[in-house]
Structure formats: C-alpha cells, structure tokens
Design an enzyme around this catalytic site. Structure first.
Site, PDB file in Angstrom:
ATOM      1  N   GLY A  99       0.856  -1.096   0.107  1.00 58.73           N
ATOM      2  CA  GLY A  99      -0.197   0.039  -0.074  1.00 58.73           C
ATOM      3  C   GLY A  99       0.762   1.231  -0.029  1.00 58.73           C
ATOM      4  N   SER A 100       0.456   2.344   0.646  1.00 64.26           N
ATOM      5  CA  SER A 100       0.955   3.567   0.786  1.00 64.26           C
ATOM      6  C   SER A 100       2.333   3.599   1.181  1.00 64.26           C
ATOM      7  CB  SER A 100       0.175   4.583   1.395  1.00 64.26           C
ATOM      8  OG  SER A 100      -1.132   4.725   0.761  1.00 64.26           O
ATOM      9  N   THR A 101       2.676   2.584   2.036  1.00 61.74           N
ATOM     10  CA  THR A 101       4.267   2.519   2.337  1.00 61.74           C
ATOM     11  C   THR A 101       5.180   2.485   1.396  1.00 61.74           C
ATOM     12  OG1 THR A 101       4.148   0.069   2.731  1.00 61.74           O
ATOM     13  CG2 THR A 101       3.577   1.640   4.804  1.00 61.74           C
ATOM     14  N   ALA A 102       4.766   2.101   0.064  1.00 65.65           N
ATOM     15  CA  ALA A 102       5.694   1.962  -0.867  1.00 65.65           C
ATOM     16  C   ALA A 102       5.969   3.409  -1.658  1.00 65.65           C
ATOM     17  CB  ALA A 102       5.168   1.122  -2.087  1.00 65.65           C
ATOM     18  N   LYS A 103       4.902   4.558  -1.353  1.00 67.22           N
ATOM     19  CA  LYS A 103       5.064   5.827  -1.852  1.00 67.22           C
ATOM     20  C   LYS A 103       6.565   6.496  -1.701  1.00 67.22           C
ATOM     21  CE  LYS A 103       0.126   6.628  -1.983  1.00 67.22           C
ATOM     22  NZ  LYS A 103      -1.034   7.285  -1.226  1.00 67.22           N
TER      23      LYS A 103
END
Length: 578
Positions: free
Chosen positions: A300-304
């Site tokens: 999820g957004s932890t990859a942004k």
C-alpha cells in the site's frame, strides 16, 4: 597264658596309594596343561567371546549449544531429563512381572491400564529396545526408578527449554524430541548448535550397568552457543504492544519488525498469534510460522516514498515542486486512480504527507520504466533478504513485459507486488542509512556484513525530511509521533486481494525511522484485518510504533533529539523578545 600277638603295621605305600597319587598328578598336569593352552593359544578367541558378552560401545552425549540475546540473556538451553524404555523379551521371561503390584503402579504412573501396558509389551515380544515414554517429569522418573522392574529402564536425555516462551518463539523456534531444530534459529543453525556425539568403550554387567570404562573411542564435540541480534528487552516490549493492538482491534494477526539501521541486525521480531515452544500441543503450523518473514502482502502507501525517491534521484522534481492532484481523481487507461479527498495543487512533500495516490501516480508515469523498476529491484523486492531464516519468502515482484500505465501507477502506491514485513523494514533502513543497503542478520554483529550504496545521500535525506511531515501536525500518522525523538514514517492501508479482485478486508501498516537527526532503527508494524470502522494505518498501526519506538530508543541509550528542537525554539523566542 601265652604272650599277646603284636599287630601288623600299616604299610606306608601300597599299590592303591600309588595309583591315587598318579591319578591326581595326571589330573593336575592335565588341568595345568589346559590352562596353559588356553592362556597361550586361545587368548584372542576367548577375549573376543568375552567382549561380545560384556563390552559395549556407547555414545558420549553432547549438549546442544545455548542461544542468548545480544546482552547474554538466555533464550534457549538444554536441561537433563530421563526417558523410559523397555526390553519386552526380558519382561516376558518372567510372566509374574505382568501381574505384580509394581507393574500396576507403572501402568498407573503412565496413565495406562494394566491391560494396555501388557498388550504393548506382548505386541513387541521379539524386540529388545522400545521407547515407552520420552522426557519424563523428574518426579515420575524417580518413582519408576524405585519400582525396579526387570526389563524397564531409564535413559538420560536432554530437553530444550525456552525461558522467554512465546515472546521469542517465532525467532528462536524449537527442536524435536531428538533435539534437532525444526523451526526458527534452532533449525537455521542446527549443525552449529547440535555438536557431534562421541563414543566410549565400557564393560557392562548382566543388567547392562556400566562397571568399567575402557576409554574414549571418539571425543564428543559440544554444540556451540550463539548470540542473536535480538534485544530481549525490546522484544518483550514489542510483543506486549503488538498483542494489545491485535486484541484491541479484533484483528486476525499482526507482525512487528525492528532493524538496526547501522548494522542490519534484527533487534526485535514478533507476531500474533504466538505460541509457547515449551508446550508440544501448541506447535501448530498456523501458530508456529514466522509471519514477518513468510507472509507476503501488498504494501500500500508505505511504498510511496520509493517512487518519490526515484523522482528525486532522476532530478524530475524537488521537494517543493508543485503537482496538481485535482479533482482528486485521474483517469489512466480505462481505470481511475482516486484520492480520498481533493488535495488540489500541492508540493511533492505534501503528496507524501497527505498520501496522495494521484500525485505519486503522476510521478511514476513521468519516469521511464527502467528507472522506476530499478529502484524496487535495488531495494531487494522479489528477493529474500539473505538472512538465512528458514522458510523466508522472497515476496512477489513480477512485471509483465507489456504492462499497462495503470499497473505502473498502482505500483507507485503499493499495489501489484508483494513484500514481507522484513523486506519492507530493510527498505526503510536504506532510507534511514542515507542510501546504503546492508544485509539483514539475526546474529549479533560487531559491524555490518557488507555495505552497498544504492541511492544518493542527498536524495534519501530529502525523502526522510518529507516523511517527517507525515508524523507531524497535518500528516496522516500524528499518532506515531514520539515524545522525545523526531520520527519519519509512512502509513499504509491496503485492501486484501481475493479471487477476482479485492475484498472488504484491510491490512494496516506503519513503517517508520527514528530518530531523524541520526537514524538508528527502522520499524514496520502490520495489523491484519482489524475489525470495525477503524482500520487506517494511522489509527491502528501508528500508535504501536509510537509506544514501542519511544521506549526502545531509551533502552538503546539513544540521545533524544527533540530536546534540541525545544531548546532552539526557546532560544529563538528569547532573541525575538530582545
């Protein structure tokens, strides 16, 4: 009267006397000759026959090595126990044994009926060695020893004991009944821990009791002890906080990993649900697997931050570059990329702070495919971390040759590939270290195994500063803020993939780095399927990070860096007033 006749004297030597002396002499000479013959000519054969009946080669036990944490606290050790075995042939030689009071007491002690125990022996009547019960309780072993039943014996063994039980179970693992590692570190380093048993020659009596030691044949090599990178104080703290969070949110499971940024050591790794390795009945696959290294999920957004890092590395944008995210959605091919709200035109820093899917997708689409994918490859996604932990997953990072723009956009905000909590923690440690990648280690290290610079220090420091705004006021993870230390991080909330698409269950994450001024730890918190309306990473996982990181940094004797900010702010006010 006539004179009395004088009696004849007994002769000193008669033929009978001579004959008897000859017989005795010949017998003595015969025995002497036979003895001489046996002593001189039959020595080897007779010694061999005697050895077959009394000399035995028996093993010299070796003790399995102790496992300790980085501070020397014992996490696993071997303790002496006794196991019960029988010789059915010997028992059945004396039928009355099966009807004796001692036999009844033995059956009761083993929680068997007399008939069950009798049948057990009779079914194995031709065997000379059968285990009856392994690793007895000491009091039970003493009781059986006092029964003194012929054909029933006790043998010394070792049993593994884990003082910290479920707190460290997923990392330490456990051994089987024969002291071979089956899970965790016990399995990974089994050859080092188990050592090599020796051999010695002994003479035994009729009851197989050793009456003389004839010397060592092969020396025993004791198992080596190992020191893990884990800090049991931080491990206990992480276990308590993760368990509380999983129970509080009615979650299905959870994982937490802390990596030392300077060395790559795993300081703590916990999972829920857990199990007690001292209890065999709890060693079920769904409990014993280490989810932090085996389970994969879309981050999820932890990859942004990784997409933003690539854009900075390629000098496409700067932290203050404005990006239009209005009207809160963007059409890519035949699909829509959406934000929860319309953030309008914002800086790249704000894209991370507000976790804009539209903004990070635009950055990804502005990058060429090779540059974009290379970042994820260099971080190690799609490969295991090299820790050597049994069953470690490499995640899933397979890109189709003709992938679409929409797939590229969704990958920018953490969909379309899978990682493990350990892989994600290692990736965040790279950001914390200023772009240096270090292998993960479960063993205590004096220095990193190796180092490789994969990103520039300038770009990673910019991303770190941008991630700090996520934790500060206006970000999505204010609950992750620490009292005494500056923190940078990123929340993540991902729908769980199901057959044919995505379901209504969520994974909640928070990945963080502390302290920002001199990063020491990278931590990932993952909560699987929290119940109810509260399921966002900032609400579910971020508080766990805050509770664990604050105390962990103090235990590691790290100087607080928020105090400097407070002092600087006070000095600034004094100057302004002047």
């Amino acid at each position: 009267m006539g004179q009395a006749r004088k009696p004849k004297g007994i002769p000193l030597c008669t033929w009978r006397h001579i004959l008897m002396l000859c017989v005795i002499s010949f017998a003595f000479v015969g025995v002497l000759a036979r003895a001489a013959y046996l002593q001189i000519y039959e020595t080897s054969r007779l010694s061999s026959e005697a050895d077959k009946r009394s000399v035995r080669i028996q093993g010299i036990d070796t003790r399995r090595g102790v496992i300790v944490d980085r501070n020397g606290v014992e996490l696993a050790r071997s303790i002496p126990v006794e196991s019960l075995w029988i010789d059915p042939k010997t028992i059945l030689k004396t039928p009355s044994t099966l009807h004796s009071v001692s036999w009844k007491q033995l059956a009761n002690a083993l929680k068997m009926t007399e008939g069950e125990l009798k049948r057990f022996v009779q079914e194995r009547k031709d065997k000379r060695f059968v285990w009856l019960q392994r690793q007895l309780h000491p009091e039970l072993a003493k009781f059986i020893h006092r029964l003194d039943i012929d054909g029933v014996y006790l043998q010394k063994e070792q049993r593994r004991y884990y003082p910290t039980a479920e707190i460290t179970s997923h990392v330490v693992g456990f051994t089987g009944i024969d002291a071979n590692g089956l899970e965790g570190v016990e399995k990974a380093y089994n050859d080092l821990l188990i050592g090599e048993p020796g051999k010695e020659k002994v003479i035994v009596d009729l009851h197989r009791n050793v009456i003389e030691n004839k010397g060592v044949v092969d020396d025993a090599k004791q198992g080596e002890s190992i020191a893990l990178s884990m800090d049991s104080r931080i491990q206990a703290l992480a276990y308590r906080e993760l368990k509380a969070a999983v129970l509080r949110h009615g979650a299905r499971a959870g994982s937490l990993v802390i990596v030392d940024i300077d060395t790559g050591e795993v300081l703590a790794m916990v999972n829920q649900p857990s199990y007690n390795p001292n209890r065999k009945d709890q060693r079920q696959p769904q409990l014993t697997r280490n989810r932090a290294v085996t389970d994969m999920f879309e981050p999820g957004s932890t990859a942004k931050p990784f997409t933003v890092l690539t854009a900075l590395e390629k000098d496409i944008v700067k932290p203050g570059t404005l990006i239009s995210t209005g009207p809160g959605k963007m059409r890519v091919g035949n699909h829509w990329v959406r934000d929860g709200v319309n953030h309008g035109t914002v800086t790249v820093t704000k894209i991370l702070q507000k976790s804009s899917n539209v903004g990070v997708s635009k950055l990804a689409l502005a990058l060429d495919d090779n540059s974009f994918l290379d970042t994820f490859y260099r971080l190690g996604f799609g490969l295991d971390t090299g820790s050597g932990f049994p069953g470690e997953s490499s995640g899933r990072f397979n890109v189709r040759p003709n992938w679409s723009k929409f797939e590229k956009a969704t990958m920018a905000y953490g969909y379309g590939f899978q990682v493990t909590p350990l892989q994600l923690a290692q990736a965040y440690a790279v950001i914390g270290s200023g772009g240096i990648k270090r292998p993960v280690s479960f063993l205590k290290l004096d220095k990193p195994i190796s180092e490789e610079r994969i990103f520039s220090k300038s770009a990673t420091q910019k991303v770190l500063a941008m991630m700090e705004t996520v934790v500060n006021e206006g970000g999505t993870a204010t609950d992750a803020a620490l009292e005494s230390y500056r923190t940078a991080g990123k929340t993540g909330t991902a729908r769980k993939a199901v057959k044919g698409g995505y379901g209504d269950e969520y994974l909640s994450f928070f990945a963080g780095i502390s302290p920002v001024s001199d990063p020491k730890i990278a931590m990932v918190v993952m909560i699987d399927e929290p119940e109810g309306d509260v399921y966002y990473g900032g609400d579910v996982a971020a508080p766990v990070y805050s509770n664990v990181a604050e105390k962990a940094l103090r235990l590691l004797n790290i100087v607080p860096d928020k105090i400097e900010q407070i002092v600087e702010a006070k000095d600034s006010k004094v100057v302004n007033r002047g």
